[in-house]
Design an enzyme around this catalytic site. Structure first.
Site, PDB file in Angstrom:
ATOM      1  N   GLY A   1       0.864  -1.104   0.073  1.00 20.68           N
ATOM      2  CA  GLY A   1      -0.138  -0.056   0.083  1.00 20.68           C
ATOM      3  C   GLY A   1       0.826   1.224   0.073  1.00 20.68           C
ATOM      4  O   GLY A   1       2.165   1.217  -0.106  1.00 20.68           O
TER       5      GLY A   1
ATOM      6  N   THR B   1      -6.187  -4.366  -1.442  1.00 19.70           N
ATOM      7  CA  THR B   1      -6.059  -2.868  -1.964  1.00 19.70           C
ATOM      8  C   THR B   1      -4.610  -2.447  -2.309  1.00 19.70           C
ATOM      9  O   THR B   1      -4.427  -1.377  -2.633  1.00 19.70           O
ATOM     10  CB  THR B   1      -6.660  -1.725  -0.890  1.00 19.70           C
ATOM     11  OG1 THR B   1      -5.907  -1.983   0.566  1.00 19.70           O
ATOM     12  CG2 THR B   1      -8.065  -2.277  -0.623  1.00 19.70           C
TER      13      THR B   1
ATOM     14  N   LYS C   1      -9.816   0.366  14.413  1.00 14.77           N
ATOM     15  CA  LYS C   1      -8.524   0.922  15.044  1.00 14.77           C
ATOM     16  C   LYS C   1      -8.666   1.241  16.439  1.00 14.77           C
ATOM     17  O   LYS C   1      -7.628   1.067  17.096  1.00 14.77           O
ATOM     18  CB  LYS C   1      -8.512   2.173  14.141  1.00 14.77           C
ATOM     19  CG  LYS C   1      -8.220   2.104  12.704  1.00 14.77           C
ATOM     20  CD  LYS C   1      -6.825   1.565  12.395  1.00 14.77           C
ATOM     21  CE  LYS C   1      -6.759   1.511  10.894  1.00 14.77           C
ATOM     22  NZ  LYS C   1      -5.130   0.576  10.705  1.00 14.77           N
TER      23      LYS C   1
ATOM     24  N   TYR D   1     -14.394   0.949  10.308  1.00 18.02           N
ATOM     25  CA  TYR D   1     -13.057   1.254  10.316  1.00 18.02           C
ATOM     26  C   TYR D   1     -12.494   2.095  11.688  1.00 18.02           C
ATOM     27  O   TYR D   1     -11.627   1.755  12.359  1.00 18.02           O
ATOM     28  CB  TYR D   1     -12.901   2.022   9.153  1.00 18.02           C
ATOM     29  CG  TYR D   1     -11.389   2.683   9.134  1.00 18.02           C
ATOM     30  CD1 TYR D   1     -10.411   1.966   8.580  1.00 18.02           C
ATOM     31  CD2 TYR D   1     -11.018   4.138   9.192  1.00 18.02           C
ATOM     32  CE1 TYR D   1      -8.851   2.208   8.343  1.00 18.02           C
ATOM     33  CE2 TYR D   1      -9.711   4.490   9.101  1.00 18.02           C
ATOM     34  CZ  TYR D   1      -8.638   3.557   8.638  1.00 18.02           C
ATOM     35  OH  TYR D   1      -7.361   3.999   8.584  1.00 18.02           O
TER      36      TYR D   1
ATOM     37  N   ASP E   1       1.389  -8.984   2.181  1.00 16.91           N
ATOM     38  CA  ASP E   1       0.293  -8.340   1.889  1.00 16.91           C
ATOM     39  C   ASP E   1      -0.554  -9.232   1.168  1.00 16.91           C
ATOM     40  O   ASP E   1      -0.214 -10.023   0.386  1.00 16.91           O
ATOM     41  CB  ASP E   1       0.485  -7.162   0.849  1.00 16.91           C
ATOM     42  CG  ASP E   1      -0.352  -5.917   0.961  1.00 16.91           C
ATOM     43  OD1 ASP E   1      -1.609  -6.244   0.584  1.00 16.91           O
ATOM     44  OD2 ASP E   1      -0.042  -4.882   0.958  1.00 16.91           O
TER      45      ASP E   1
ATOM     46  N   ARG F   1     -10.300   8.761  -1.738  1.00 19.05           N
ATOM     47  CA  ARG F   1      -9.749   9.827  -0.952  1.00 19.05           C
ATOM     48  C   ARG F   1      -9.834  11.094  -1.683  1.00 19.05           C
ATOM     49  O   ARG F   1      -9.492  10.892  -2.885  1.00 19.05           O
ATOM     50  CB  ARG F   1      -8.547   9.519  -0.232  1.00 19.05           C
ATOM     51  CG  ARG F   1      -8.564   8.354   0.972  1.00 19.05           C
ATOM     52  CD  ARG F   1      -7.297   8.050   1.380  1.00 19.05           C
ATOM     53  NE  ARG F   1      -6.586   7.067   0.626  1.00 19.05           N
ATOM     54  CZ  ARG F   1      -5.604   6.088   1.119  1.00 19.05           C
ATOM     55  NH1 ARG F   1      -5.043   6.517   2.458  1.00 19.05           N
ATOM     56  NH2 ARG F   1      -5.206   5.369   0.341  1.00 19.05           N
TER      57      ARG F   1
END
Length: 328
Positions: free
Chosen positions: A11, A36, A150, A146, A32, A187
Site C-alpha cells: 500500500g 487494496t 482502529k 474502520y 500483503d 480519498r
C-alpha cells in the site's frame, strides 16, 4: 541493522516504509494480501537480497521464520470506498490481524508499531485533536467498521503492553497523500486530481466547508520511523496541522492542473467528520518531528505521479472485486 516485518507492504505507507527500512540497511519482510495493495509499489525491491515478500492475509495465522526485531502493522483498508465495500474484512484485520501480529511480536520478542488513525476521534467536538481526546464516534454507523477496528487495535496493543510487557508503539495517522496512492480509492486528493485529468467536474460532498489537514508521505514516514525508534509507548499523532477546507483544496487542485472544470456539490456521507486537524505537540517534543514538505510542493509531486499513469489506470472505475473477501 536488524530484520523488520511490514504488513500492508504494497500500500501507500507500507511500500514507502519498505523503501525507508531498505535504505536504513534492514532486512525487510513484506506481507500483503493485495486486496487494496499493488505489487507495482514494491516490485523495484524484489531483486534485492535483503527483501522478501509474503502474499498472506494476516487475519489467518502469521508465521515468519527466523528472528524479527521490529513489526509494523499497516494491513488495513484505509479509504472509505474500500472499507465500506469490505466492512467485515476491515473489522477482521483490525481485530484478528492485530491479535495475530501481537502474538508474533511476543513470540519473537520484537517491538511492534501499529498504525492507528485520526478516525479514532470520529467527528471531533474539540479542535485541534490531541491524543488525550477520547473521540466522538458512531459505533454502528457505516464508518464504524474502520473507526472501531482502529480503536480496538489500540486497546489490545496496550493490553499486550501492560499484561505481557510487550514493547509497543501506536501512531495515529492523519490524512496522508503522495505517489503510490490509487486514483480511485475514494480519498479526496486523488479523487480531485483524477477528475481534473479526465476532464470531469470536481465533486465535493457537502458544502465544502469541512476541513482536513494533509501530510505528505515523506513526512509521515519520517514521523513513523522516529516513533518506532523512540521509547514512547502511548499514541502519537503524526500529521500536518495546516488546515484547509475542501473548497479551498478543490480550487488549489484546479490551479495546479490547469483545469477549467466546475466544482459540483453532492450530499455529505453519514458521519463524515466536519473538522480534522492534529495537535502534534507530542510529536514535536518527544520525537523532534515537524512536517517539512509544503502543500504546494507535495501536491506538485503527487500530480506528476498521477499525470504519468496510463489511460487504463486513469479511467478504470474500480481497483478490485472485493466480494470474496467479505466472507465471515
Amino acid at each position: 541493522m536488524g530484520r523488520v516485518l511490514i504488513t500492508g507492504a504494497a500500500g501507500l505507507l507500507g511500500s514507502h516504509l519498505c523503501d525507508r527500512f531498505i535504505k536504513e540497511g534492514f532486512d525487510v519482510v513484506a506481507m500483503d494480501n493485495l486486496i487494496t495493495g499493488d505489487l507495482k509499489n514494491i516490485e523495484h525491491l524484489f531483486a534485492l537480497p535483503n527483501f522478501q515478500f509474503y502474499h498472506h492475509d494476516v487475519t489467518t495465522f502469521v508465521h515468519v521464520p527466523g528472528e524479527l526485531d521490529y513489526i509494523l502493522h499497516f494491513a488495513s483498508p484505509a479509504s472509505p470506498i474500500d472499507y465500506l465495500k469490505i466492512p467485515i474484512q476491515t473489522l477482521k484485520v483490525g481485530a484478528m490481524g492485530t491479535h495475530n501480529l501481537l502474538g508474533l511480536a511476543k513470540e519473537k520478542k520484537a517491538r511492534i508499531l501499529i498504525a492507528s488513525t485520526s478516525e479514532v476521534y470520529g467527528d471531533p467536538l474539540v479542535h485541534p485533536q490531541a491524543e488525550e481526546y477520547y473521540g466522538n464516534v458512531n459505533t454502528i454507523g457505516p464508518r464504524g467498521v474502520y473507526d472501531e477496528a482502529k480503536r480496538f487495535m489500540e486497546s489490545i496493543t496496550m493490553a499486550y503492553h501492560r499484561f505481557h510487557d510487550l514493547d509497543t508503539r501506536i501512531v495515529r495517522i492523519f490524512n496522508t497523500y503522495g505517489p503510490r496512492m490509487r486514483l480511485n480509492d475514494g480519498r479526496v486528493i486523488p479523487a480531485f486530481i483524477g477528475q481534473a485529468l479526465r476532464g470531469e467536474d470536481l465533486t465535493i460532498f457537502g458544502d465544502g466547508s469541512q476541513t482536513r489537514s494533509f501530510c505528505y508521505v515523506d513526512d509521515q514516514i519520517e514521523g513513523i520511523y522516529k516513533l518506532l525508534m523512540s521509547d514512547y509507548v502511548y499514541p502519537v499523532n503524526i500529521g500536518n496541522p495546516k488546515e484547509i477546507t475542501i473548497n479551498q483544496l478543490a480550487h488549489e487542485i484546479l490551479e495546479l492542473t490547469g483545469s477549467d472544470q466546475k466544482v459540483i456539490n453532492k450530499p455529505l456521507p453519514a458521519d463524515d467528520p466536519l473538522q480534522r486537524q492534529p495537535d502534534i505537540t507530542k510529536a514535536n517534543e518527544i520525537l523532534d518531528w515537524f512536517p517539512a514538505v509544503s502543500r504546494k510542493e507535495g501536491f506538485a509531486k503527487t500530480f506528476e505521479y498521477f499525470k504519468n499513469l496510463n489511460d487504463e489506470e486513469l479511467f478504470k472505475k474500480e481497483h478490485k472485486d472485493f466480494k470474496k473477501y467479505n466472507k465471515v
